[in-house]
Design an enzyme around this catalytic site. Structure first.
Site, PDB file in Angstrom:
ATOM      1  N   ARG A  24       0.815  -1.223   0.000  1.00 19.84           N
ATOM      2  CA  ARG A  24       0.000   0.000   0.000  1.00 19.84           C
ATOM      3  C   ARG A  24       0.842   1.263   0.000  1.00 19.84           C
ATOM      4  NH1 ARG A  24      -2.851  -0.850   5.479  1.00 19.84           N
ATOM      5  NH2 ARG A  24      -0.736  -1.570   5.843  1.00 19.84           N
ATOM      6  N   GLN A  48       3.813  26.321  16.256  1.00 18.58           N
ATOM      7  CA  GLN A  48       3.245  26.523  14.922  1.00 18.58           C
ATOM      8  C   GLN A  48       3.788  25.480  13.954  1.00 18.58           C
ATOM      9  OE1 GLN A  48       4.084  30.477  13.423  1.00 18.58           O
ATOM     10  NE2 GLN A  48       2.322  31.363  14.442  1.00 18.58           N
ATOM     11  N   ASP A  49       2.905  24.989  13.087  1.00 18.89           N
ATOM     12  CA  ASP A  49       3.308  24.136  11.975  1.00 18.89           C
ATOM     13  C   ASP A  49       3.021  24.888  10.687  1.00 18.89           C
ATOM     14  OD1 ASP A  49       3.939  22.092  13.715  1.00 18.89           O
ATOM     15  OD2 ASP A  49       2.321  20.776  13.123  1.00 18.89           O
ATOM     16  N   ARG A  60      14.961  28.676  -1.054  1.00 17.39           N
ATOM     17  CA  ARG A  60      14.337  29.464   0.014  1.00 17.39           C
ATOM     18  C   ARG A  60      15.387  29.622   1.106  1.00 17.39           C
ATOM     19  NH1 ARG A  60       8.405  29.560  -0.145  1.00 17.39           N
ATOM     20  NH2 ARG A  60       7.705  28.210  -1.840  1.00 17.39           N
ATOM     21  N   LYS A  72      13.532  25.085  15.124  1.00 15.61           N
ATOM     22  CA  LYS A  72      12.525  24.466  14.272  1.00 15.61           C
ATOM     23  C   LYS A  72      12.879  23.036  13.926  1.00 15.61           C
ATOM     24  CE  LYS A  72      14.098  27.500  10.729  1.00 15.61           C
ATOM     25  NZ  LYS A  72      13.756  28.385   9.650  1.00 15.61           N
ATOM     26  N   HIS A 119      18.847  28.932   8.046  1.00 19.18           N
ATOM     27  CA  HIS A 119      18.350  27.748   7.358  1.00 19.18           C
ATOM     28  C   HIS A 119      17.918  28.105   5.937  1.00 19.18           C
ATOM     29  CE1 HIS A 119      14.870  25.096   6.245  1.00 19.18           C
ATOM     30  NE2 HIS A 119      15.833  24.226   6.424  1.00 19.18           N
ATOM     31  N   TYR A 132       7.451  22.586   8.498  1.00 16.27           N
ATOM     32  CA  TYR A 132       8.209  23.249   9.560  1.00 16.27           C
ATOM     33  C   TYR A 132       7.382  23.205  10.840  1.00 16.27           C
ATOM     34  CZ  TYR A 132       9.794  25.717   5.329  1.00 16.27           C
ATOM     35  OH  TYR A 132      10.224  26.035   4.079  1.00 16.27           O
ATOM     36  N   ASP A 143      12.504  38.855  10.913  1.00 20.71           N
ATOM     37  CA  ASP A 143      13.085  38.092   9.814  1.00 20.71           C
ATOM     38  C   ASP A 143      14.441  38.657   9.405  1.00 20.71           C
ATOM     39  OD1 ASP A 143      10.850  36.499   9.743  1.00 20.71           O
ATOM     40  OD2 ASP A 143      10.001  37.401   7.931  1.00 20.71           O
TER      41      ASP A 143
END
Length: 183
Positions: A24, A48-49, A60, A72, A119, A132, A143
Site C-alpha cells: 500500500r 506553529q506548523d 528558500r 525548528k 536555514h 516546519y 526576519d
C-alpha cells in the site's frame, strides 16, 4: 525513531523514523515527544506548523530570526530537498560552521535546527513540500535573510537557481548581517 547529533552544528539533531512499508505504501511516525525529550528538547515548546511547496530549483533562504531566534523541526514531506543549516550563534563551538542534508519524502527524516542558526533549502524535484514546526509564533519584523550565494559560505547548491523571492534575491552578505547584529 532514532535521534542522531549533527557533528558540524552543536545542538542540531536528525530524527530518523522507522517506516513500515507494504504494497500500500508506508506508514511512519514523524514526531515522537519521548524521542524529542530524550535529546533534551521540550516537545511542548513547538507552537506553529507550516508547509511550503516549491518547484525544482527554487531556493528558500538563508533565513533566521533576530531576538530570541527560532528553533525548528524541518522535514521534506514530499519530493526531495537539499537542506542547509549555518550556525550563527557567537557562543557556539561550531560558530560559522554549516552542514547540508538531503531530506526526502521517502525517508521522512526530520532535522532539528537550534535557535540562532540560519536555514535554507533548494527543491530537487518538480514538487517538494517542506514542513516546519517552530517554537515561537512567527513575527515578520524579526526576519533576517542572508545571501544564498555568499562567497564566504560557498554553499554547494546542487542545481541552478530557478526561482526565489525578491527578499532572498536582495539579501545581504553574511558579513553585513553579522556586522548589523553586533551593532
Amino acid at each position: 525513531m532514532k535521534a542522531t547529533e549533527v557533528p558540524e552544528i552543536t545542538g542540531a539533531f536528525l530524527f530518523e523514523p522507522t517506516p513500515h512499508a507494504d504494497e500500500r505504501g508506508f506508514f511512519c511516525r514523524t514526531f515522537d515527544a519521548d524521542v524529542v525529550r530524550s535529546v533534551g528538547l521540550d516537545p511542548d515548546a513547538f507552537v506553529q506548523d507550516s508547509l511550503s511547496r516549491s518547484v525544482r530549483g527554487v531556493v528558500r533562504g538563508l533565513h533566521l530570526r533576530s531576538g530570541a531566534g527560532e528553533a525548528k523541526l524541518v522535514r521534506c514531506s514530499y519530493g526531495r530537498i537539499f537542506d542547509v543549516v549555518v550556525d550563527l550563534r557567537p557562543d557556539s563551538p561550531t560558530y560559522r560552521n554549516w552542514s547540508s542534508f538531503e531530506l526526502t519524502g521517502e525517508s521522512q527524516k526530520t532535522l532539528y535546527i537550534p535557535a540562532g542558526c540560519a536555514h535554507g533549502f533548494q527543491a530537487l524535484t518538480d514538487t517538494a513540500d517542506t514542513s516546519y514546526r517552530i517554537d515561537r509564533p512567527h513575527d515578520p519584523t524579526e526576519d533576517v535573510t542572508i545571501a544564498f550565494d555568499d562567497p564566504e559560505l560557498a554553499l554547494p547548491w546542487p542545481l541552478p537557481v530557478a526561482l526565489m523571492s525578491q527578499r532572498d534575491r536582495e539579501a545581504p552578505s553574511l558579513a553585513e548581517v553579522l556586522k548589523h547584529r553586533e551593532s
